[in-house]
Write an enzyme that holds these catalytic residues in place. Structure first.
Site, short mmCIF file in Angstrom:
data_model
loop_
_atom_site.label_atom_id
_atom_site.label_comp_id
_atom_site.label_asym_id
_atom_site.label_seq_id
_atom_site.Cartn_x
_atom_site.Cartn_y
_atom_site.Cartn_z
N GLY A 94 -42.43 14.47 22.75
CA GLY A 94 -43.88 14.04 22.44
C GLY A 94 -44.82 14.07 23.46
N CYS A 95 -46.16 13.52 23.27
CA CYS A 95 -47.08 14.26 23.96
C CYS A 95 -47.17 13.17 25.18
CB CYS A 95 -48.54 13.78 23.12
SG CYS A 95 -48.40 12.30 22.40
#
Lengths: 330, 330, 330, 330
Positions: D134-135
């Site tokens: 995930g970012c």
């Protein structure tokens, strides 16, 4: 300008005189600020303390650091009501001022006579000389007060991740605030060097002498107005969410300019255009930490609006008289 | 920087040398621009035309107005490939340059030897000296070309309401581009004084000598990248929407860098990060006017991207080789 | 909300009752809008025209298109003061309303009894039913009035390139106003279909029957508040810059809510947060065209602020009473 | 789209097939996304795993949570190269997934066969099934890795104040991302509920089992692209600034996609448009805390760009092949 506008619209203020330190002759306000064309024929006068003391009931200084160190002295000596929006008179220890501001400090006895006007928590009623708090200091101190005053948090655990719009940097163009640089960006600045750090610490130590330091960071937001202090601290074992909620509720129960939002965390739009500080707090039982979000309009509660609150307290006006109606929200 | 990045990634370019006019010794690019740390060890060299001519195959000038008037002369005289991104070599008449740029102009014979590189409509193939068009000129001329070349509009009726982001104003902070001023604002500037007016007019007159003037206005947008020219003109009686559509379709049928969107008007996000100019046109039968919306990325199609298109044409590379992949859109 | 805030702070208004069309029981305003927590304990009531007529002196409708067509009828019939901020009662011809709004229109005699309250140019004094103008219509009509009323421009030459922030689109999320889409973008919308076109034309024809059409375009800006109409028109031969200046000067000499800035063109920051319309005009002798820039706060002068001006005129209050102090500028 | 663009321009990728889960017949990409008109004639095909396995060498899933839980199974079972950009396959414990994502989880053995592709620190070489991080997890883990792996910080002291632009929220309009709400605002969201918390913790525990929890907060920025994790942690007594610097320097010495900037803290503009994570760290001897600032482009390093790095590692391509040239900066 925001301060002037609020004073001009204040129900208990009869007239506002504007003075410019660098003026040698009068200048129409409207010729300097297009917004005021037609709306006012007020004229900026060359500054003279004799004229101020003769004509006015209170003086506000909205000057850069280094001016009121000397310019405020005659008023303080004479007991003439004075509210200083600069940082010159906030720190009680001259050497601390010199260390953080890199300038000569005001005399110690002048600093001693100046009241730190965090108006929502320590009233300026009965005071004559006021040092109006800095914008970051205001949001951070109001967010921390309930926790520190109630002794709920470990005093070496305070971390503040604060963010502000560019209007705090003033009207003069610079590299950080060049549109192509600031827009769509996020810039950390003055790392561990921000001059509001000693100001915050000094006031925290008034509440709890055992606080030796805070980790405090400032980030420039790609917006014009608004300031958020996100505060983290570790609570003592057995402290509950209910105890935290109770601390905030009781601290702000009779405070006109702070709104406690419980565990709903406020955003900037809720306060920009107003003199309110909105504060929410969430306890995380997994980490044992509390997170507080404290938001203000940096130019109102963080500057001119709080200055007016201080004036209201000094003169016995209603606490929030003259504070702006928020017409910013769509 | 955008130009450098595109050249560095160009499939037909073996190496890029960077020179600085004001440098006296070499400077690492990465030390000047943090984005390049680790990504490149390229070094900026002090500028020397002897070195350029000895080492390179083409020179690009990304200099302020007033430099290439003289600096480009040796290259032009020698027939060495040269692409000038400044405005110095665009206007064929020296006095017009002086009138709009308020500076001494290049010599007339130098200007005569320079090709106006509006690459999508007049190829630079076979040319050695290129004046790369201005950003406003590019969007406006590409939007107007089908109408003017086909003789569909009354030649005294052209009105251009153009808008651009702040990156067109460069890296140096100024009052108009101070964040607190530019953000949440819209500022008209250089009213009837923009130096792209004579550039646009000169090219329009190449297409139709009867065009004597255009009404052209520039507005600063609160964004960093992107430029829109909204163009209005009155069509001759009996001109139909189909005729307008046909003019745009045929003009751009084989043009690599322009995309005609029909009567769906493009927005900035469709072109920012690309070398495309997107153009849409809508005829209004009620008013007898046509509205054209022409959008570009002012730093790509409006500057470095078109410069690369010109280089591609000069050297016989594929027209859009090395033009950036658009990675801006979410 | 902006309207409510202004009314609540109005010096000649004693109390404000809020009603919701869809409410079946009272709801605290602060529970719906966090900004009002602590600031007000006002409660929204279920709407009832009997209650309004019994308790209030004037009713404002801030409803979607299609509501006041019927809801306003009892007030108009009774002569009870009513100010409608929707578009339902602005167009005098029912079929024109249906054509542009795609809804059934109000009855012709109802429309005939409603005054088009462009308050700065045609006073609502003595009127009972007011159609408050649209935001684009307000800025455009105020910018065009001096030119049209003085007969300085060719009546078939009017072009308006208008731009507005997203707050004009209301509170409901949509594709055009999704942040990732609207931010750093510029989007033309409702091409030749905007419902303010017939509204503007109707009023222009009041001033000059020979005006048959206008070219009018709307573009969505990546800002929240503010609206600019950039207006172009061709003047008749021999019309001078001085004549244009004289037309604007005399038209707005005694107008409280419009500030003529001469040939200095205003920007949005000068009016956002105020009820002023700032208007500047520049004649271009090369093209024979005049460019007018007219700017307003779309939620104040373009909606609630003008509604209050209309109320002030109806009730004989000072023209600008209760209009907000601008506290937006840094 | 960003992923597609990067793959289409990748020097080692011969062709890209696009599939849509909900398609029943082919759709031209350009008809769905105006930016691609003229630039590509690629067609989206109805999704079929048989076709993918027959025609392609690797499959990327850019799907919502809940899809790859089942859709990825055939590829994993077959050992067909698969990179999942959703969160479905990141958490090793199914019940943790269900707790944070409120959906049924993938089977435990499927999760066990999936490699967590934090490409800069744990290579995907030799792997077939990749869960792309995930970012927020990417920026946070890269910022924390040197401190945690070197044992410099107290493991219960980690606080992350993370901020992201709106593009992370996807293309669908919502209340938080409505322009009038998000613009000029700062909004804390998913307080202590963000699904990247367990993802970060799981990886931290790989590096140091004693880490039991982290305080992690997410704030929505009024920008489109970019993500900053500001990380605070208390170092053990006697840890020096030099030791911290050494930890970061050595950790990232041979890492292609991370640039350590020392005690100069990076801003978003330095990485937006690139696949770099820039990391800076400052030790504060007064508080005994270290502050790390880690910035990425959430759509590149935080999604498609890292996915390509993972592909490059799987197939033995140069680590940063096909990563975009940054053309965003002015």
């Amino acid at each position: 300008m925001v301060l002037y506008q609020m004073l001009a619209g204040h129900p208990h203020v009869d007239g506002v005189d504007l003075y410019g330190h660098n003026l040698t002759e009068p200048v129409a306000l409207a010729s300097a600020v297009p917004q005021f064309v037609g709306a006012t024929d007020v004229v900026l006068q060359p500054y003279s303390e004799q004229v101020v003391m003769a004509q006015d009931d209170v003086v506000f200084f909205a000057t850069s650091a280094g001016v009121t160190r000397t310019a405020a002295v005659p008023y303080i000596t004479a007991g003439f009501p004075m509210i200083d929006l600069s940082g010159d008179l906030r720190l009680k220890q001259p050497d601390l001022y010199t260390q953080w501001y890199h300038k000569p400090a005001a005399a110690k006895q002048i600093l001693a006579q100046t009241h730190y006007g965090l108006s929502d928590l320590q009233s300026s009623a009965g005071m004559a000389a006021i040092a109006n708090p800095g914008c970051y200091a205001t949001a951070t101190l109001l967010g921390l007060a309930p926790l520190v005053q109630s002794g709920l948090i470990m005093t070496d655990s305070i971390i503040v991740d604060a963010k502000s719009g560019t209007s705090g940097a003033g009207k003069h163009p610079g590299e950080l605030t060049h549109f192509s640089q600031a827009n769509e960006n996020l810039q950390v600045y003055k790392v561990n060097q921000h001059q509001h750090i000693p100001e915050i610490l000094q006031q925290l130590q008034v509440w709890d002498q055992s606080i030796a330091a805070i980790q405090f960071n400032t980030t420039l937001l790609p917006i014009t107005r608004g300031l958020m202090s996100t505060i983290y601290a570790r609570v003592w074992p057995d402290v509950t969410a209910a105890a935290i909620d109770e601390a905030f509720t009781s601290t702000f129960a009779d405070v006109a300019g702070v709104r406690y939002t419980g565990d709903r965390l406020p955003n900037l739009k809720e306060v920009v255009g107003t003199d309110y500080c909105d504060v929410g707090a969430v306890f995380n039982p997994t980490t044992g930490m509390v997170m507080v979000v404290s938001v203000i309009d940096n130019l109102i509660k963080g500057a001119g609006g709080q200055a007016i609150q201080n004036m209201n307290q000094m003169f016995g006006f209603p606490e929030m008289a003259g504070e702006p109606v928020n017409v910013i929200l769509p």
